[in-house]
Design a protein around this motif. Sequence first.
Motif, mmCIF file in Angstrom:
data_model
loop_
_atom_site.group_PDB
_atom_site.id
_atom_site.type_symbol
_atom_site.label_atom_id
_atom_site.label_comp_id
_atom_site.label_asym_id
_atom_site.label_seq_id
_atom_site.Cartn_x
_atom_site.Cartn_y
_atom_site.Cartn_z
ATOM 1 N N GLU A 177 0.622 -1.179 0.090
ATOM 2 C CA GLU A 177 -0.136 0.030 -0.067
ATOM 3 C C GLU A 177 0.803 1.238 0.045
ATOM 4 O O GLU A 177 0.306 2.379 -0.393
ATOM 5 N N ASN A 178 2.038 1.009 0.492
ATOM 6 C CA ASN A 178 3.042 2.322 0.434
ATOM 7 C C ASN A 178 3.773 2.375 -0.851
ATOM 8 O O ASN A 178 4.967 3.144 -1.037
ATOM 9 N N ILE A 179 3.153 1.369 -1.832
ATOM 10 C CA ILE A 179 4.150 1.510 -3.220
ATOM 11 C C ILE A 179 5.640 1.044 -2.919
ATOM 12 O O ILE A 179 6.518 1.689 -3.712
ATOM 13 N N GLU A 180 5.783 0.258 -2.093
ATOM 14 C CA GLU A 180 7.056 -0.196 -2.056
ATOM 15 C C GLU A 180 7.228 -1.748 -2.627
ATOM 16 O O GLU A 180 6.211 -2.357 -2.262
ATOM 17 N N GLU A 181 8.119 -2.063 -3.226
ATOM 18 C CA GLU A 181 8.361 -3.383 -3.894
ATOM 19 C C GLU A 181 8.487 -4.552 -2.890
ATOM 20 O O GLU A 181 9.194 -4.406 -1.674
ATOM 21 N N VAL A 182 7.403 -5.649 -3.026
ATOM 22 C CA VAL A 182 7.569 -6.637 -1.948
ATOM 23 C C VAL A 182 7.942 -7.866 -2.477
ATOM 24 O O VAL A 182 8.667 -8.524 -1.653
#
Length: 242
Positions: A177-182
């Motif tokens: 949701e924080n637009i960080e690659e998971v």
Amino acid sequence: MKKTFLLFFAFAILLVADEAHEIMQKVDNNIRGKNIYMKINMKVVSLLHERNMQMETWSQGSKKSFVKVLYPPKDKGITFLSLDNQMWQYVPKIERTIKIPPSMMLQKWMGSDITNDDMVKQSSIVDDYNPKIIKKDGNIVTMELIPKEDAAVVWGKIVSQIDTSTYTSKKDIFYDENIEEVRVFIYKDIKKYGEYYLPTYWRVQSVDKTDNYTEITLDNVKYDMDISEQYFKKSALKRFSR
């Protein structure tokens, strides 16, 4: 002249948007068909451990899915049901049915690098995301998928590389949701089943744990077969666990 240019520009945007939706519709159709049965082998690798699993799955559209674990023996008979955005698990050793809340859809499934949402195919890339073409390189089209405002999805964004010669994914990058690659999905070994194309090898790699990964191979795939509606009832959890 300016008005004509603006109209042409708006029309071009609509054409690109239609193309993006058409590509993702074809990809989604390849993944699901009218319905699909799969026998799946899964290898879960961590720094000090390797675990192998086998399971069967039956799916109908994006709202109905049933999973049964076949191997290893200690997990044999565990079943999962996804029905209309709800998910349950049955554990035969304790003879108990557990409802899995939406807050746990991002939890890892059976200790692997895939999630509960992946395993039951709950999210639909067509119904839940707005696609946008961000790059083209021959047959390879890179798409950005942004969740629709009312979509009950677990990802903030997905970036997908699509091979338009088969309308299958080559690579999916998932963002929180924080637009960080998971995590990253890699797909290989495309096979044709009737009118459908499907990658038969998937590798899932978490970004924060580079020594951990999950490999999935599809051992048996059958599209558009006669799947009993009994698989998509809560009674199936115990009934087909045996």
